[in-house]
Each structure stands twice: as structure tokens, then as C-alpha cells.
Design a protein around this motif. Structure first.
Motif, mmCIF file in Angstrom:
data_model
loop_
_atom_site.group_PDB
_atom_site.id
_atom_site.type_symbol
_atom_site.label_atom_id
_atom_site.label_comp_id
_atom_site.label_asym_id
_atom_site.label_seq_id
_atom_site.Cartn_x
_atom_site.Cartn_y
_atom_site.Cartn_z
ATOM 1 N N LYS A 356 0.791 -1.229 0.000
ATOM 2 C CA LYS A 356 0.000 0.000 0.000
ATOM 3 C C LYS A 356 0.828 1.287 0.000
ATOM 4 O O LYS A 356 0.268 2.364 -0.186
ATOM 5 C CB LYS A 356 -0.938 0.006 1.205
ATOM 6 N N ASN A 357 2.128 1.196 0.239
ATOM 7 C CA ASN A 357 2.940 2.403 0.381
ATOM 8 C C ASN A 357 4.116 2.402 -0.596
ATOM 9 O O ASN A 357 4.868 1.425 -0.670
ATOM 10 C CB ASN A 357 3.476 2.525 1.808
ATOM 11 N N TYR A 382 0.009 6.425 -0.789
ATOM 12 C CA TYR A 382 -0.721 5.337 -0.128
ATOM 13 C C TYR A 382 -1.851 4.912 -1.056
ATOM 14 O O TYR A 382 -2.662 5.747 -1.481
ATOM 15 C CB TYR A 382 -1.298 5.800 1.206
#
Length: 386
Positions: A356-357, A382
Motif C-alpha cells: 500500500k505504500n 498510499y
């Protein structure tokens, strides 16, 4: 107007979540990208002295959400910026960057607002946007029909939905005699199969002074020769001067910015993608003779003829990707020497911390004769999707 658009997007999202089959994607991107130093060889005042000017880059935050359902699709993209006004006063402002709303009353038909529907062959992968002429949709109202698999017909009536009421597309001509006296509409079709896609569009059909025609082809595997190779090409003809993409310069960094102006445009791109290595290259060339400066929508633009760019990406380590990009903008046809060649270069690193990052940074430099600008963009993104 923006409140209305935001409300529409929220309603579409609510309708989407009420559906049994919902897919969506979201990201929040915190970033800065502007030049922090500009060098003017001839200065910015009457003295003409060489000078370098530094500036606070500004910090931006972008939020993006897109949802897909069996009947309704929608997207909204908005930016908030913290920046200075005069090196002494700082504040916040924002904008609705982009959005669309699509409704399918039956499976083969779609009614949409503010939707760009582009032929794949009009895409420029290094520039990361599509050429205007490849669009069978518009910023206004569009109806598309898919009578058979792989085929889309589009009819569109453009108008500016990002402004207040009043930017009207009159059926019987504009009330201002100085403006167009025809109803503004466009048509187009895109047909694609596994080995190819072709697209054709005609914009501003009824107005012979504004009309634009675009034709594009895309070969995602080079006729099956290689899964790693994709090539695309196209041609656009416009009765008036236009630029490649609305509201964006082909090269833009600090005070160095310019675009290709065209009436007859030839474009092409190619990509080569492997697991840890990729190459992308593109070119756009104005075939028409032109002047050093042309008028587009009542603004004067430097008339550059040739844009080309290439980018190489490669994996340095697990989840760490490096990229090198170069761009050039040249004026080949002007009889004087007013439009100097513009060069742009970038080196970037991108690290996928987890699912997610993602983190990234770049070093960017643009030069034009003895002028130059430098930026060091960084971002944290993100993102997730179902």
C-alpha cells in the motif's frame, strides 16, 4: 459548480456501494514537484543581468477515488496545496483536478459526463497522457454504444463543466457573433481485438474553422511477435492550431515551458517491458509550415515542431526501481532563431515499501539556451484497491 460536481461524485459512489459487484481504487499522494531554482541568463528586469531565483516549492496532497459497478462508474481527483504567495505569506488552496461520471441504463449503452475516451494509439507513455485528437469523448456530455464486442461508437457534445453556468453549447449558434455559429459536437469509434486497436474521431464537425480529425492504431504485441512489445501511431489534422494536451505543456519546469503547436500532427510511441527492465520512447511532429508564434484560444504560443522523449527503468534491488528520462522540444521550421531548443532530463528512484505504500524521489533539470531550472520532486503514495 464544483459543489455540484462533488455531490454528484459522492452520489455515484453511494450508488456503487449499493451494488452487489463493486470494484474500487484509492490513493493519497503527498508530494512536491515544482522547481526550487530558476536561472535567467538575461534577467527578469530591464537591466538584463543574469540571475538565479529560488522559490519555496510548495507541498501538495492529492486524493483519488474511482469506483466501478455494473451500472455506474465514477472518479474524482482533487488537490490541496500549501504554498507561498510572495515569499512572506503562506496559505492553502485547492482544486478539483479531474472527475467523471458514467451510467449504463443497458449493458451496451453508456451516458457519461466529463469523460475522456481515448484510442490507445494516442497515448504517450513518457508524457503520461493522451493526444487530444484521440478522444471520442469530451468534458461535456457523451453517449457511447457497444453493439458488438470490442467496438465502441461515441457521440459527444463538449462544454466546460468546470466553470459556472454560462459556457453553453447552442443548438442554433452562439449568441455572440464573434464566436462559433454552429452546434459543437463530435463523433468517433474505437475497435480493438487481442492483436490490435484502431480509433477514429472527428471533433467540431459542423464548424469548418475548428474541425479536427484523428486516426490511431495500437499493436499491443506487435502482431503477436512479442508480449513485451507495444507500438502505437497516429495522425491528426486540425483546421486551427492546437497543442498536444489541454492545460499541460509538453515540457514544463520552472519558467522553462513550451508545447508543440500543430495543424497536421504525426505521432508514434513504442514500449518494451520485461520483469525488471523497461524502455519507452515517443515522438510528435508537426508536418505543417508555421510561424514562430501562433494563436490558440486567444493566447500566443511558441510554435515548436518536434517533441521526442525516451525513458529507461530498471530494477536496482528488490522493490527498488530506478529510471532515467530525457525529452527534447525543437523548432525546426521558423525562419528566425527565437525558439531555442529545450532539453529536459530526470533521474528517479521509486521504492515499494509494501502493498500500500510507495516512496519516490527525482532530480529534474530543464535547459533552454543559457536558462535553466532545477527541481527535486519527492512523494509518498498510499494506495489500495479491491
Amino acid at each position: 459548480m464544483k459543489k455540484i460536481l462533488s455531490s454528484m461524485a459522492v452520489l455515484a459512489l453511494a450508488l456503487g456501494f449499493a451494488s452487489a459487484d463493486v470494484k474500487f481504487s484509492f490513493y493519497n499522494k503527498l508530494y512536491e514537484e515544482d522547481a526550487f531554482v530558476d536561472h535567467y541568463d538575461n534577467g527578469r528586469d530591464d537591466d538584463g543581468n543574469s540571475e538565479s531565483v529560488t522559490d519555496f516549492m510548495g507541498i501538495k496532497n492529492r486524493m483519488y477515488f474511482e469506483v466501478f459497478t455494473d451500472r455506474v462508474d465514477a472518479m474524482i481527483k482533487a488537490d490541496v496545496r500549501f504554498d507561498d504567495n510572495d515569499n512572506d505569506h503562506y496559505g492553502l488552496d485547492g482544486r478539483l483536478k479531474d472527475w467523471y461520471l458514467e451510467f449504463r441504463p443497458i449493458e451496451i449503452a453508456t451516458l457519461s459526463l466529463h469523460t475522456g475516451i481515448f484510442s490507445d494509439g494516442s497515448y504517450l507513455p513518457v508524457y503520461d497522457d493522451n493526444i487530444n485528437a484521440g478522444n471520442i469523448g469530451s468534458d461535456g456530455l457523451t453517449f457511447t454504444l457497444r453493439p458488438v464486442e470490442g467496438l465502441r461508437f461515441g457521440v459527444t457534445a463538449p462544454f466546460d463543466m468546470d466553470s459556472d453556468w454560462g459556457d453553453r453549447n447552442y443548438f442554433n449558434g452562439d449568441k455572440d457573433e464573434d464566436e462559433n455559429d454552429k452546434f459543437d459536437f463530435g463523433i468517433g469509434a474505437i475497435y480493438g481485438q487481442e492483436l490490435f486497436q484502431i480509433g477514429f474521431s472527428v471533433q467540431d464537425i459542423a464548424d469548418s474553422d475548428e474541425r479536427q480529425i484523428g486516426a490511431y492504431i495500437n499493436l499491443p504485441t506487435l502482431f503477436g511477435a512479442s508480449e513485451a512489445v507495444t507500438v502505437g501511431a497516429g495522425f491528426a489534422h486540425s483546421e486551427k492550431y492546437r497543442t498536444l494536451v489541454n492545460d499541460r505543456d509538453t515540457i514544463s519546469l520552472g519558467h522553462i515551458e513550451a508545447d508543440v503547436s500543430y495543424k497536421n500532427l504525426l505521432s508514434a510511441y513504442a514500449t518494451l517491458e520485461f520483469e525488471k527492465f523497461g524502455i519507452a520512447a515517443e515522438i510528435a511532429y508537426n508536418l505543417s509550415d508555421d510561424e514562430p508564434d501562433v494563436i490558440i484560444d486567444n493566447e500566443s504560443f511558441a510554435s515548436y515542431d518536434l517533441y521526442s522523449a525516451a525513458s529507461i527503468s530498471f530494477g536496482l534491488a528488490d522493490k527498488l526501481i530506478a529510471s532515467v528520462t530525457g525529452k527534447i522540444l525543437s523548432d525546426l521550421k521558423s525562419k528566425n532563431d527565437t525558439n531555442k531548443t529545450i532539453l529536459f532530463g530526470a533521474f528517479g528512484l521509486e521504492y515499494e515499501a509494501n502493498e500500500k505504500n510507495t516512496l519516490g524521489c527525482e532530480f529534474n533539470i530543464a535547459t533552454c539556451d543559457k536558462d535553466w531550472s532545477i527541481a527535486i520532486p519527492v512523494f509518498w503514495k498510499y494506495h489500495f484497491e479491491n
